[in-house]
Design a protein around this motif. Structure first.
Motif, PDB file in Angstrom:
ATOM      1  N   ASP A 636      10.458   6.212  25.371  1.00  0.00           N
ATOM      2  CA  ASP A 636      11.428   6.608  24.354  1.00  0.00           C
ATOM      3  C   ASP A 636      10.985   6.203  22.944  1.00  0.00           C
ATOM      4  O   ASP A 636      11.790   6.175  22.024  1.00  0.00           O
ATOM      5  CB  ASP A 636      12.789   6.004  24.659  1.00  0.00           C
ATOM      6  N   ARG A 637       9.686   5.905  22.792  1.00  0.00           N
ATOM      7  CA  ARG A 637       9.159   5.524  21.477  1.00  0.00           C
ATOM      8  C   ARG A 637       8.112   6.524  21.028  1.00  0.00           C
ATOM      9  O   ARG A 637       7.384   7.102  21.854  1.00  0.00           O
ATOM     10  CB  ARG A 637       8.528   4.127  21.524  1.00  0.00           C
ATOM     11  N   GLN A 638       8.024   6.714  19.717  1.00  0.00           N
ATOM     12  CA  GLN A 638       6.973   7.573  19.178  1.00  0.00           C
ATOM     13  C   GLN A 638       6.215   6.816  18.087  1.00  0.00           C
ATOM     14  O   GLN A 638       6.792   6.029  17.345  1.00  0.00           O
ATOM     15  CB  GLN A 638       7.541   8.882  18.639  1.00  0.00           C
ATOM     16  N   SER A 665       6.447  -2.707  12.695  1.00  0.00           N
ATOM     17  CA  SER A 665       5.327  -1.864  13.128  1.00  0.00           C
ATOM     18  C   SER A 665       4.616  -1.180  11.971  1.00  0.00           C
ATOM     19  O   SER A 665       3.536  -0.622  12.146  1.00  0.00           O
ATOM     20  CB  SER A 665       5.833  -0.789  14.097  1.00  0.00           C
ATOM     21  N   VAL A 666       5.222  -1.183  10.789  1.00  0.00           N
ATOM     22  CA  VAL A 666       4.665  -0.423   9.667  1.00  0.00           C
ATOM     23  C   VAL A 666       3.345  -1.037   9.212  1.00  0.00           C
ATOM     24  O   VAL A 666       3.231  -2.252   9.020  1.00  0.00           O
ATOM     25  CB  VAL A 666       5.673  -0.378   8.506  1.00  0.00           C
ATOM     26  N   ARG A 667       2.360  -0.175   9.027  1.00  0.00           N
ATOM     27  CA  ARG A 667       1.071  -0.561   8.463  1.00  0.00           C
ATOM     28  C   ARG A 667       0.730   0.434   7.361  1.00  0.00           C
ATOM     29  O   ARG A 667       0.808   1.651   7.555  1.00  0.00           O
ATOM     30  CB  ARG A 667      -0.042  -0.562   9.518  1.00  0.00           C
ATOM     31  N   TRP A 678      15.291  -8.443   3.160  1.00  0.00           N
ATOM     32  CA  TRP A 678      15.838  -7.093   3.123  1.00  0.00           C
ATOM     33  C   TRP A 678      15.508  -6.300   4.376  1.00  0.00           C
ATOM     34  O   TRP A 678      15.997  -5.180   4.547  1.00  0.00           O
ATOM     35  CB  TRP A 678      15.322  -6.354   1.889  1.00  0.00           C
ATOM     36  N   HIS A 679      14.662  -6.853   5.272  1.00  0.00           N
ATOM     37  CA  HIS A 679      14.361  -6.140   6.511  1.00  0.00           C
ATOM     38  C   HIS A 679      15.561  -6.128   7.452  1.00  0.00           C
ATOM     39  O   HIS A 679      15.671  -5.250   8.303  1.00  0.00           O
ATOM     40  CB  HIS A 679      13.156  -6.789   7.209  1.00  0.00           C
ATOM     41  N   ALA A 680      16.420  -7.128   7.331  1.00  0.00           N
ATOM     42  CA  ALA A 680      17.586  -7.201   8.219  1.00  0.00           C
ATOM     43  C   ALA A 680      18.625  -6.167   7.794  1.00  0.00           C
ATOM     44  O   ALA A 680      18.628  -5.675   6.673  1.00  0.00           O
ATOM     45  CB  ALA A 680      18.179  -8.605   8.177  1.00  0.00           C
ATOM     46  N   GLY A 681      19.504  -5.844   8.695  1.00  0.00           N
ATOM     47  CA  GLY A 681      20.572  -4.907   8.384  1.00  0.00           C
ATOM     48  C   GLY A 681      20.198  -3.485   8.749  1.00  0.00           C
ATOM     49  O   GLY A 681      19.029  -3.163   9.003  1.00  0.00           O
ATOM     50  N   VAL A 691       1.820   1.880  -4.548  1.00  0.00           N
ATOM     51  CA  VAL A 691       1.562   2.005  -5.980  1.00  0.00           C
ATOM     52  C   VAL A 691       0.059   1.973  -6.204  1.00  0.00           C
ATOM     53  O   VAL A 691      -0.642   1.117  -5.657  1.00  0.00           O
ATOM     54  CB  VAL A 691       2.246   0.872  -6.762  1.00  0.00           C
ATOM     55  N   GLY A 692      -0.424   2.916  -6.999  1.00  0.00           N
ATOM     56  CA  GLY A 692      -1.869   3.032  -7.217  1.00  0.00           C
ATOM     57  C   GLY A 692      -2.497   3.911  -6.148  1.00  0.00           C
ATOM     58  O   GLY A 692      -3.504   3.530  -5.541  1.00  0.00           O
ATOM     59  N   LEU A 693      -1.901   5.090  -5.915  1.00  0.00           N
ATOM     60  CA  LEU A 693      -2.422   6.001  -4.896  1.00  0.00           C
ATOM     61  C   LEU A 693      -3.844   6.447  -5.242  1.00  0.00           C
ATOM     62  O   LEU A 693      -4.092   6.938  -6.341  1.00  0.00           O
ATOM     63  CB  LEU A 693      -1.524   7.236  -4.788  1.00  0.00           C
ATOM     64  N   ALA A 694      -4.750   6.265  -4.307  1.00  0.00           N
ATOM     65  CA  ALA A 694      -6.110   6.770  -4.491  1.00  0.00           C
ATOM     66  C   ALA A 694      -6.124   8.281  -4.290  1.00  0.00           C
ATOM     67  O   ALA A 694      -5.177   8.869  -3.751  1.00  0.00           O
ATOM     68  CB  ALA A 694      -7.057   6.090  -3.502  1.00  0.00           C
ATOM     69  N   LYS A 695      -7.211   8.921  -4.722  1.00  0.00           N
ATOM     70  CA  LYS A 695      -7.311  10.374  -4.592  1.00  0.00           C
ATOM     71  C   LYS A 695      -7.211  10.792  -3.133  1.00  0.00           C
ATOM     72  O   LYS A 695      -6.606  11.816  -2.801  1.00  0.00           O
ATOM     73  CB  LYS A 695      -8.622  10.869  -5.199  1.00  0.00           C
ATOM     74  N   GLU A 696      -7.780   9.978  -2.238  1.00  0.00           N
ATOM     75  CA  GLU A 696      -7.724  10.323  -0.817  1.00  0.00           C
ATOM     76  C   GLU A 696      -6.380   9.973  -0.186  1.00  0.00           C
ATOM     77  O   GLU A 696      -6.142  10.244   0.993  1.00  0.00           O
ATOM     78  CB  GLU A 696      -8.842   9.617  -0.052  1.00  0.00           C
ATOM     79  N   GLY A 697      -5.497   9.358  -0.957  1.00  0.00           N
ATOM     80  CA  GLY A 697      -4.164   9.058  -0.478  1.00  0.00           C
ATOM     81  C   GLY A 697      -4.062   7.719   0.229  1.00  0.00           C
ATOM     82  O   GLY A 697      -4.970   6.881   0.171  1.00  0.00           O
ATOM     83  N   ALA A 698      -2.943   7.513   0.898  1.00  0.00           N
ATOM     84  CA  ALA A 698      -2.679   6.289   1.648  1.00  0.00           C
ATOM     85  C   ALA A 698      -2.290   6.654   3.063  1.00  0.00           C
ATOM     86  O   ALA A 698      -1.662   7.690   3.307  1.00  0.00           O
ATOM     87  CB  ALA A 698      -1.558   5.484   0.990  1.00  0.00           C
ATOM     88  N   VAL A 699      -2.667   5.791   4.017  1.00  0.00           N
ATOM     89  CA  VAL A 699      -2.364   6.016   5.428  1.00  0.00           C
ATOM     90  C   VAL A 699      -1.244   5.064   5.840  1.00  0.00           C
ATOM     91  O   VAL A 699      -1.370   3.841   5.698  1.00  0.00           O
ATOM     92  CB  VAL A 699      -3.604   5.805   6.309  1.00  0.00           C
ATOM     93  N   ILE A 700      -0.154   5.638   6.344  1.00  0.00           N
ATOM     94  CA  ILE A 700       1.018   4.851   6.743  1.00  0.00           C
ATOM     95  C   ILE A 700       1.270   5.091   8.225  1.00  0.00           C
ATOM     96  O   ILE A 700       1.441   6.232   8.663  1.00  0.00           O
ATOM     97  CB  ILE A 700       2.256   5.260   5.927  1.00  0.00           C
ATOM     98  N   ALA A 701       1.257   4.015   9.011  1.00  0.00           N
ATOM     99  CA  ALA A 701       1.516   4.086  10.447  1.00  0.00           C
ATOM    100  C   ALA A 701       2.833   3.383  10.742  1.00  0.00           C
ATOM    101  O   ALA A 701       3.164   2.370  10.119  1.00  0.00           O
ATOM    102  CB  ALA A 701       0.381   3.441  11.226  1.00  0.00           C
ATOM    103  N   PHE A 702       3.580   3.923  11.718  1.00  0.00           N
ATOM    104  CA  PHE A 702       4.871   3.334  12.036  1.00  0.00           C
ATOM    105  C   PHE A 702       5.323   3.773  13.422  1.00  0.00           C
ATOM    106  O   PHE A 702       4.771   4.715  14.010  1.00  0.00           O
ATOM    107  CB  PHE A 702       5.925   3.727  10.993  1.00  0.00           C
ATOM    108  N   GLU A 703       6.353   3.074  13.911  1.00  0.00           N
ATOM    109  CA  GLU A 703       6.911   3.333  15.241  1.00  0.00           C
ATOM    110  C   GLU A 703       8.420   3.432  15.129  1.00  0.00           C
ATOM    111  O   GLU A 703       9.050   2.681  14.376  1.00  0.00           O
ATOM    112  CB  GLU A 703       6.528   2.184  16.183  1.00  0.00           C
ATOM    113  N   LEU A 704       9.009   4.363  15.895  1.00  0.00           N
ATOM    114  CA  LEU A 704      10.455   4.493  15.913  1.00  0.00           C
ATOM    115  C   LEU A 704      10.880   5.212  17.187  1.00  0.00           C
ATOM    116  O   LEU A 704      10.039   5.797  17.878  1.00  0.00           O
ATOM    117  CB  LEU A 704      10.965   5.216  14.674  1.00  0.00           C
ATOM    118  N   PRO A 705      12.159   5.177  17.521  1.00  0.00           N
ATOM    119  CA  PRO A 705      12.598   5.838  18.754  1.00  0.00           C
ATOM    120  C   PRO A 705      12.455   7.357  18.665  1.00  0.00           C
ATOM    121  O   PRO A 705      12.505   7.955  17.588  1.00  0.00           O
ATOM    122  CB  PRO A 705      14.073   5.440  18.870  1.00  0.00           C
TER     123      PRO A 705
END
Length: 764
Positions: A636-638, A665-667, A678-681, A691-705
């Motif tokens: 049940d996770r993606q 899980s965020v990277r 502020w993570h609680a709640g 902040v400071g996006l490179a031309k090739e962008g940013a890679v964001i990994a995460f997990e959620l139901p």
């Protein structure tokens, strides 16, 4: 018809003289308490080389800030400030290093440029860290927050080199990215230098003037408080400030250092908060005395920390507080229960003694106590109703306004107008001794509460209770005297909070002013009522003066050159079009709506919220580009990995993820988010930005139901397009930007893939 005897007249005159002296002494004590929260005079350029000079530090600040442009992290202006700091340190003969690192705060990641230098001492171990941040918000030049801290540290480094070599190394950290979420401090905790450091002094600001207050230490601060009492030449602040601070949603770089195991002290000033994070946070509005106070603290503690033995971990806390004469007093928190008993026992015994010598009837004491407590309850209600009235009549159109002094005076005077009649009733039906004894009851009740739940604040009630009770046993038949003596420490310790609550919290802090003032006034009631027509004069005068202050607050303009109206403009461009919004916590003038066409009611700016007043249409902006590089479903996770780019080259970009995302899980580019309160709640959406996006962008990994259907991508740049110059000019006529300032945001909605595998999706 009866006449007073000569002895009676003499006794009455003596009582009135004592009462007058006590009232004057209480006013002096209140003044001293408030004056203790003022900055010292600034030292000139002729100050000794080994001493701190605000004049020299101001020169450093002027060179660092140059044209005083805002310089948020990642901007060209911030790079210029960075280079100027490096030049200043090199001119001192130091070898500054710029540590460029990618790091994350609680929800924002950035590439930061930390400047690190070392003033060598006899030993490299258990070193001292002096820390301040050099980045500013986008709306202001950051002269006070925190350019002043940077300049102070550079001047401290010069003074350290001019004097004897410190016993241990003193590291200087002038960090980047604090305004984004303490990112520079987070990056430094991973450096090898951090492991050599034992103690830290952090310099901050939340305004442009005021005393450099000790607002934070850490748990187990007993040994540190002793060192502070011995080292600080002009101490300001107390352990109550720390107790209050840690209940507020505020963080500084010190939060990161404390979490990393360092002991130390966090200093900040907090006067003129309306200028905080605005264009008025400039050199012209910076108080040189505040800068002097910062520097005196940092220099004295750099030397003291370097000379002291390494801190030993412990769980013993301390009560500490500054007193007139540049004295810091205190005791271990462990003493609080004993001190409470020592204060309560003689106060209770005093009540028994008053009944025994027939100064008061047994039933009169609890009756008087009930009326006194009820009187304070009335002041609580009066504070709420007074706040509601002034706000309804338009005197509080923003958190801070130009009539702040008049409103503080109104709420202070309100306490006298209500409490003095209450005291007259008690004195009339229960007697003077019962009134004096009952005036200490609230201190006894609050003392019990603070010892149990807020031990660092126990001194503000234990000392008045103890002094009043002991004095009562010395002169039990002079209740005017012993109650009035209790008022002196009460006025000294409580007056700064009555006077300063508005600056600390804004107009909502005014609600507490009547009851805080009431606590000061209670032990003075016997003295005040001993004066001829004291009740009439105090009540009538209090109400008339309160009315005058209320009228002044209503008639005086809410905003002026020193207290501007805060207003941001936000261009939001999405799939359905582009529009400008105005955001402000202040009431906007009617002419602004007529001239610009902005709506008077707020509406959501984008799908995840963010409310503002809708205005004219704006130019289209290219949407952020999103590529889902991987998507895997397990049970049940993606699990997703997303690449985000900004085709228009925006400085910042990010994702708005469903609130069910696992924050742990965020990277971002492989980096985890830093721990944050502020993570609680539960929130419907969680913002992850870079902040400071490179031309090739940013890679964001995460997990959620499994089950979420979409997320949103955005990019953000400072300022508005030139096509909207007219809208910006209209805003400039009625207010100034604040915090992040004017921004342009482009956004898109991205559906979650329905199958596993990799795919490319461009948001449009």
């Amino acid at each position: 018809m009866s006449t007073l005897s000569t002895d009676d007249r003499r006794d009455a005159s003596r009582r009135m003289a004592i009462a007058a002296v006590l009232l004057l002494a209480a006013c002096l004590a209140a003044w001293l308490g408030i004056h203790g929260n003022r900055a010292p005079p600034a030292a000139g350029p002729e100050a000794p080389a080994e001493a701190f000079s605000a004049a020299r530090a101001m020169g450093v600040l002027e060179r660092i800030l140059g044209d005083q442009r805002p310089h948020p992290t990642g901007s060209a202006a911030n790079a210029a400030v960075r280079d100027a700091i490096v030049t200043e340190l090199q001119a001192l003969g130091l070898d500054p290093q710029v540590q460029r690192r990618f790091a994350c705060g609680g929800f924002t990641c950035a590439t930061v440029d930390n400047i690190v230098a070392r003033v060598p001492g006899a030993s490299p171990d258990d070193a001292v860290l002096l820390s301040a941040h050099y980045d500013s918000v986008a709306a202001g030049p950051g002269a006070s927050d925190d350019g002043a801290g940077v300049a102070a540290i550079i001047e401290v480094a010069r003074a350290l080199q001019a004097g004897p070599s410190p016993a241990r190394d003193v590291w200087l950290l002038l960090n980047d990215g604090e305004e984004l979420g303490l990112i520079g401090a987070e990056a430094f905790t991973r450096e090898p230098e951090f492991k050599r450091i034992a103690r830290v002094v952090n310099l901050e600001a939340r305004g442009t003037t005021g005393a450099s207050l000790l607002i934070e230490t850490q748990a187990g601060n007993a040994a540190l408080s002793r060192l502070l009492r011995e080292s600080l030449a002009r101490p300001a602040g107390s352990s109550l400030e720390y107790e209050i601070y840690r209940t507020l949603p505020n963080d500084t770089d010190f939060t990161v250092y404390r979490r990393g195991g360092l002991a130390g002290a966090n200093f900040a000033w907090a006067r003129a908060p309306a200028r905080y994070h605005t264009p008025l946070d400039d050199i012209a509005h910076l108080d040189p005395g505040s800068l002097q106070h910062h520097g005196d603290h940092a220099l004295s503690l750099a030397r003291a920390f370097a000379a002291a033995e390494p801190p030993v971990a412990g769980d013993a806390d301390a009560v500490f507080f500054s007193l007139p004469g540049d004295v810091m007093a205190g005791w271990p928190v462990a003493w609080n229960p004993a001190l409470l008993l020592i204060a309560l026992a003689p106060w209770l015994a005093l009540g028994w003694r008053l009944v025994r010598n027939q100064s008061a009837r047994a039933i009169a004491l609890p009756a008087a106590g009930a009326v006194v407590v009820a009187g304070l309850g009335v002041l609580v209600v009066a504070g709420l109703l007074g706040h509601l009235l002034l706000r309804t009549l338009g005197a509080m159109p923003a958190t801070w306004t130009a009539q702040g002094a008049a409103m503080v005076a109104f709420f202070v005077l309100l306490a006298g107008g209500l409490l003095v009649p209450c005291g007259w009733v008690v004195r009339r039906f229960s007697g003077e001794a019962a009134l004096a004894w009952a005036s200490l009851l609230p201190f006894a009740l609050v003392a019990i509460a603070t010892v149990l739940w807020m031990p660092g604040g126990a001194h503000v009630v234990l000392l008045p209770l103890l002094i009043g009770a002991v004095a009562g046993h010395v002169a039990p038949r002079r209740p005017v005297l012993w109650a009035g003596l209790a008022a002196l420490p009460a006025a000294l310790l409580w007056a700064p909070y009555a006077e300063g609550s508005y600056d600390a919290v804004g107009h909502e802090g005014l609600v507490a002013v009547p009851v805080v003032t009431g606590l000061i006034m209670l032990p003075l009631l016997p003295a005040l009522l001993s004066l001829r027509r004291g009740m009439v004069l105090a009540t009538a005068g209090g109400w008339l003066a309160a009315l005058a202050c209320a009228l002044l607050a209503l008639l005086q303009p809410a905003f002026d050159a020193d207290v501007p109206r805060p207003v941001n403009l936000v261009l939001v461009a999405g799939p359905e079009g582009s529009r400008v919004f105005a955001q402000s916590r202040a009431m906007l003038p009617g002419g602004f709506f007529r001239d610009t066409g902005f709506a008077r009611e707020s509406s959501p700016m984008h799908p995840w919220g963010g409310w503002g007043l809708a205005g004219p249409l704006g130019p289209a902006l290219p949407a952020p580009a999103v590529m889902i590089e991987s998507h895997e479903v397990i049970g049940d996770r993606q699990y997703l990995q997303v690449r985000l780019r900004s085709p228009r080259g925006a400085l910042e970009g990010g994702l708005m993820l469903p609130g069910t995302v696992d924050i742990g899980s965020v990277r971002v580019n492989g980096q985890p988010l830093a721990p944050s309160r502020w993570h609680a709640g539960s929130e419907p959406w969680r913002r992850i930005s870079v902040v400071g996006l490179a031309k090739e962008g940013a890679v964001i990994a995460f997990e959620l139901p499994v089950g979420a259907t979409q997320f949103h991508a955005f990019d953000r740049s400072h300022g508005l397009p030139e096509q909207l110059a007219g809208v910006t000019a209209a805003r400039d006529g009625i207010g100034v930007p604040i915090g992040s300032g004017d921004v342009s945001i482009a956004w898109s909605t991205v559906p979650f893939p329905q199958t596993t595998g990799a795919g490319a999706i461009r948001g449009d």
